[in-house]
Write a protein that holds these residues in place. Structure first.
Motif, mmCIF file in Angstrom:
data_model
loop_
_atom_site.group_PDB
_atom_site.id
_atom_site.type_symbol
_atom_site.label_atom_id
_atom_site.label_comp_id
_atom_site.label_asym_id
_atom_site.label_seq_id
_atom_site.Cartn_x
_atom_site.Cartn_y
_atom_site.Cartn_z
ATOM 1 N N ILE A 169 -29.545 79.082 49.302
ATOM 2 C CA ILE A 169 -28.410 79.541 50.106
ATOM 3 C C ILE A 169 -27.188 78.670 49.824
ATOM 4 O O ILE A 169 -26.075 79.176 49.666
ATOM 5 N N GLY A 170 -27.385 77.368 49.735
ATOM 6 C CA GLY A 170 -26.269 76.462 49.434
ATOM 7 C C GLY A 170 -25.680 76.730 48.063
ATOM 8 O O GLY A 170 -24.455 76.731 47.886
ATOM 9 N N ALA A 171 -26.532 76.974 47.075
ATOM 10 C CA ALA A 171 -26.047 77.270 45.718
ATOM 11 C C ALA A 171 -25.262 78.579 45.707
ATOM 12 O O ALA A 171 -24.197 78.684 45.087
ATOM 13 N N TYR A 172 -25.775 79.577 46.412
ATOM 14 C CA TYR A 172 -25.078 80.861 46.501
ATOM 15 C C TYR A 172 -23.708 80.689 47.156
ATOM 16 O O TYR A 172 -22.700 81.196 46.660
ATOM 17 N N ASN A 173 -23.671 79.969 48.265
ATOM 18 C CA ASN A 173 -22.405 79.758 48.972
ATOM 19 C C ASN A 173 -21.401 78.992 48.117
ATOM 20 O O ASN A 173 -20.204 79.288 48.145
ATOM 21 N N ARG A 174 -21.878 78.014 47.352
ATOM 22 C CA ARG A 174 -20.974 77.253 46.483
ATOM 23 C C ARG A 174 -20.387 78.151 45.395
ATOM 24 O O ARG A 174 -19.182 78.123 45.137
ATOM 25 N N LEU A 175 -21.223 78.966 44.769
ATOM 26 C CA LEU A 175 -20.714 79.870 43.730
ATOM 27 C C LEU A 175 -19.751 80.899 44.314
ATOM 28 O O LEU A 175 -18.731 81.226 43.696
ATOM 29 N N MET A 176 -20.056 81.392 45.507
ATOM 30 C CA MET A 176 -19.145 82.351 46.148
ATOM 31 C C MET A 176 -17.810 81.703 46.478
ATOM 32 O O MET A 176 -16.750 82.297 46.302
#
Length: 184
Positions: free
Chosen positions: A23-30
């Protein structure tokens, strides 16, 4: 016996850790992808301004230099191509294909604009007119601002691409549907 009870707990903890990391990786990329969109919005404003000033300049100069119609047609064509490419990028500024088209259209527009400005530099009587001189000055200012916002856009793209290629985020990037962005 107590060691046996800890294995499920450790497994659940590891799964939760991986889940929250994902979830953190997804949020960072977004977040980085959204920064590309914000940077393009600033660039888009300068591209619109440049188009308006180019149209005004063409309207003011074209009737006075009918022998240079090819130069005016080249700029008008490059302007139309640049506007079409900009429209395509507006929906997904991080998509590589529309950004590539905009980069090519931008290069064509820059060449046509340079040709027109060079022509005007050799036409002292036209440059001495207040309206034309003001439009040329405004256009040069917009070009400097556009170059700066293009640099900001390219930095945002670089940060996004760097994050996309970092391990282990790159493992999840394909799963999330993220792909590399293209600079201008």
């Amino acid at each position: 016996m107590t060691a046996w009870l800890n294995w499920p707990t450790a497994g659940v903890a590891a799964a939760a850790l991986l889940f929250f990391w994902g979830i953190g990786a997804y949020n960072r990329l977004m977040s980085l992808r959204n920064a590309i969109g914000e940077a393009f919005a600033q660039l888009d404003a300068h591209l619109k301004e440049r188009g308006e000033v180019c149209d005004k300049l063409l309207a003011a100069v074209a009737p006075r230099l009918p022998s240079e119609q090819a130069t005016f047609d080249a700029l008008a064509s490059a302007q139309a191509e640049s506007q079409a490419a900009t429209q395509a990028v507006r929906t997904k500024p991080w998509a590589p294909d529309p950004a590539g088209s905009l980069a090519v259209a931008g290069a064509l527009h820059a060449a046509a604009l340079t040709r027109l400005l060079s022509l005007l530099d050799h036409q002292a009587e036209l440059r001495s007119e207040t309206e034309i001189d003001a439009l040329v000055s405004e256009l040069k200012l917009i070009e400097r601002q556009r170059a700066f916002t293009r640099q900001v856009f390219n930095q945002a793209v670089g940060q996004y691409n760097e994050a996309l290629h970092q391990f282990p985020t790159r493992v999840l990037a394909n799963l999330y549907g993220f792909s590399e962005a293209r600079s201008l």
